[in-house]
Design an enzyme around this catalytic site. Structure first.
Site, PDB file in Angstrom:
ATOM      1  CB  SER A 113      -0.891   0.015   1.249  1.00  0.00           C
ATOM      2  OG  SER A 113      -1.501   1.270   1.433  1.00  0.00           O
ATOM      3  CE  LYS A 167      -1.733  -3.797   2.843  1.00  0.00           C
ATOM      4  NZ  LYS A 167      -1.953  -5.057   2.103  1.00  0.00           N
ATOM      5  CE1 TYR A 187      -3.842  -1.815   4.834  1.00  0.00           C
ATOM      6  CE2 TYR A 187      -3.220   0.431   4.239  1.00  0.00           C
ATOM      7  CZ  TYR A 187      -3.686  -0.823   3.885  1.00  0.00           C
ATOM      8  OH  TYR A 187      -3.980  -1.090   2.568  1.00  0.00           O
TER       9      TYR A 187
END
Length: 302
Positions: free
Chosen positions: A142, A159, A155
């Site tokens: 991401s 990632k 997150y």
């Protein structure tokens, strides 16, 4: 781009980006194991492929555990006798700022994204090595993992870690003819619905309206189908010499990310002290300090 005879697993493929990946792989001839946590969603995804003439089966379960990873590989092998492609797409979000993020919010995102990628790749790579015919590992990163993003500690960590693991796997699996690459997608999904600067574009897509060139080109933002071609390319024989890369795609934009590299170096005889670092920082390093967060271009004036 012929994937006839190839077998793929796509985690988190009941809807959104994962479904687009699975459908495109199947459209190019691959047999696909669909994975989702919801049985009806998984069954609908399978139907979308089989009704178009493809082959697909479902394995319902949350990724993260070794048991689910092993079950996914067993499903592919028991159904079609082999495994050639793994796409680790499954993910969740639990966004909040650092001081409000609970242990549970952190652990869930890390377990699904980071541990789920690790366990699935370990199981798939083990079988691919035993199979002895190479393979394709395609992980999903991401922009948050590349740049950081407000409210996404968990997150961003997951990632960024996925890309780091993928580079390591590219080294470890090369002798077995297995490539490992990360795709960095930007597309309208349930995960981007809450992003304020994308709202007008997600609303436009929901209404069936075309996206303006600014969204597709400058922001690199589009539909899940706009991303799927990169996954299929990396799964193909055409990409046999590509490994260890982080490749971004979205809308009309395709981009190759750089690996981290030292951009300024200075040498001090007998090492550095806090005082000697302070003495040179402003002149030698300050101008090259790196920004944080993705820099979003301003939309064209009306």
């Amino acid at each position: 781009m012929n994937l006839q005879g190839k077998v793929a697993i796509v985690t988190g493929s009941g809807r959104g980006l994962g479904l687009a990946y699975a459908q495109d792989l199947a459209a190019h001839g691959a047999k696909v194991v669909i994975n989702d946590i919801d049985e009806a969603t998984a069954a609908s995804a399978v139907e979308s492929i089989t009704s178009a003439g493809g082959e697909a089966v479902a394995l319902v379960g949350a990724v993260g555990s070794t048991e689910t990873a092993n079950a996914l590989v067993a499903k592919a092998v028991d159904t079609w006798g082999r495994l050639d492609i793994l796409v680790t797409n499954a993910g969740v979000l639990r966004d909040t700022v650092l001081w409000k993020m609970s242990d549970e919010d952190f652990d869930l995102v890390i377990n699904v994204h980071l541990r789920g990628t690790f366990t699935c790749v370990r199981a798939a790579a083990t079988h691919m090595r035993e199979q002895g015919e190479g393979g394709r590992i395609i992980t999903i990163g991401s922009p948050t993992g590349q740049f950081g993003n407000f409210g996404q500690t968990n997150y961003a960590a997951a990632k960024a870690g996925i890309v780091g693991m993928t580079r390591t796997w590219a080294l470890e699996l090369a002798r077995a003819g297995i490539t490992a690459n990360s795709v960095i997608p930007v597309a309208a999904t349930s995960m981007t619905e809450s992003v304020p600067f994308l709202k007008e574009y997600t609303d436009a897509l929901a209404a069936g309206d075309p996206l303006p060139p600014f969204a597709r080109k400058e922001l690199g933002f589009g539909t899940p189908q706009d991303v799927a071609g990169l996954v299929t390319f990396l799964a193909s024989d055409e990409a046999a010499e590509i490994t260890g890369q982080a490749i971004g795609i979205g809308g009309d934009r395709l981009a190759l990310y750089s690996h981290p590299t030292m951009i300024v170096t200075e040498i001090a005889d007998n090492g550095w002290t806090a005082e000697s670092i302070a003495a040179v920082w402003a002149d030698k390093f300050a101008a090259d300090q790196q920004s944080v967060g993705e820099k979003i271009p301003a939309p064209p004036s009306a």
